[in-house]
Scaffold this active site. Structure first.
Site, PDB file in Angstrom:
ATOM      1  N   GLU A   2       0.824  -1.207   0.000  1.00 15.80           N
ATOM      2  CA  GLU A   2       0.000   0.000   0.000  1.00 15.80           C
ATOM      3  C   GLU A   2       0.858   1.257   0.000  1.00 15.80           C
ATOM      4  O   GLU A   2       0.594   2.202  -0.759  1.00 15.80           O
ATOM      5  CB  GLU A   2      -0.920   0.052   1.237  1.00 15.80           C
ATOM      6  CG  GLU A   2      -1.858  -1.112   1.366  1.00 15.80           C
ATOM      7  CD  GLU A   2      -1.331  -2.224   2.257  1.00 15.80           C
ATOM      8  OE1 GLU A   2      -2.148  -2.820   2.986  1.00 15.80           O
ATOM      9  OE2 GLU A   2      -0.114  -2.508   2.228  1.00 15.80           O
TER      10      GLU A   2
ATOM     11  N   CYS B  25      -2.980  -2.534   7.401  1.00 15.41           N
ATOM     12  CA  CYS B  25      -2.563  -2.388   8.787  1.00 15.41           C
ATOM     13  C   CYS B  25      -2.796  -0.936   9.222  1.00 15.41           C
ATOM     14  O   CYS B  25      -3.123  -0.082   8.383  1.00 15.41           O
ATOM     15  CB  CYS B  25      -1.082  -2.758   8.920  1.00 15.41           C
ATOM     16  SG  CYS B  25       0.049  -1.537   8.207  1.00 15.41           S
TER      17      CYS B  25
ATOM     18  N   CYS C  58      -0.786   1.659   7.112  1.00 14.05           N
ATOM     19  CA  CYS C  58      -1.276   1.845   5.740  1.00 14.05           C
ATOM     20  C   CYS C  58      -2.660   2.499   5.720  1.00 14.05           C
ATOM     21  O   CYS C  58      -2.957   3.287   4.823  1.00 14.05           O
ATOM     22  CB  CYS C  58      -1.278   0.511   5.006  1.00 14.05           C
ATOM     23  SG  CYS C  58       0.407  -0.128   4.754  1.00 14.05           S
TER      24      CYS C  58
END
Length: 152
Positions: free
Chosen positions: A57, A85, A88
């Site tokens: 990402e 996560c 990101c």
């Protein structure tokens, strides 16, 4: 021709498979413009770069911003094989992404539907639309296949 989230996810799954072939955790991500054009696509490169922030990402967001010559991508979607996560997810917010589309849910490390729930925090300045579970079984399968021999 209308490009669906499933079609985009098929392309991003290719980036995840390429990451797995390089020994990286198989996550792929792409930034897609409103007209369906892919501005950037990447797979994880944390091992190759020795950089814990080199998530798919982050790499695709940075590359798309460079293509655009802008720090924000308000008319773009982030398509990723795994729920982002917290790092990101926060980056997607800071890049002002219009929509986050992801495949597999990540109860352990996710930052959108699980864990930190970044977009629900009062400190979050931009909350993109979220679409989860796109081609979920395929996205989860590539992760299971990658980790199975490593967990013996």
């Amino acid at each position: 021709m209308v490009i669906t989230a499933g079609d985009l996810m098929a392309t991003v799954l290719g980036a995840a498979q390429a990451a797995a072939a390089r020994g990286e955790v198989p996550v792929g991500a792409a930034v897609v413009a409103a007209d369906g054009r892919i501005l950037a696509i990447a797979g994880n490169e944390t091992e190759a770069r020795a950089d814990a922030s080199a998530h798919a990402e982050m790499l695709s967001l940075r590359a798309a911003a460079a293509v655009r010559g802008a720090q924000r991508l308000p008319d773009c979607d982030l398509v990723v094989t795994l729920e982002p996560c917290p790092m990101c997810a926060q980056a997607a917010s800071l890049f002002r992404i219009r929509r986050v589309i992801f495949g597999a849910y990540d109860p352990k490390g996710g930052g959108i539907e699980h864990g930190a729930r970044v977009f629900d925090a009062a400190s979050c300045h931009h909350r993109p639309e979220v679409v989860g579970g796109v081609r979920e079984s395929e996205c989860a399968a590539i992760l299971r296949a990658f980790f199975a021999p490593r967990r013996l």
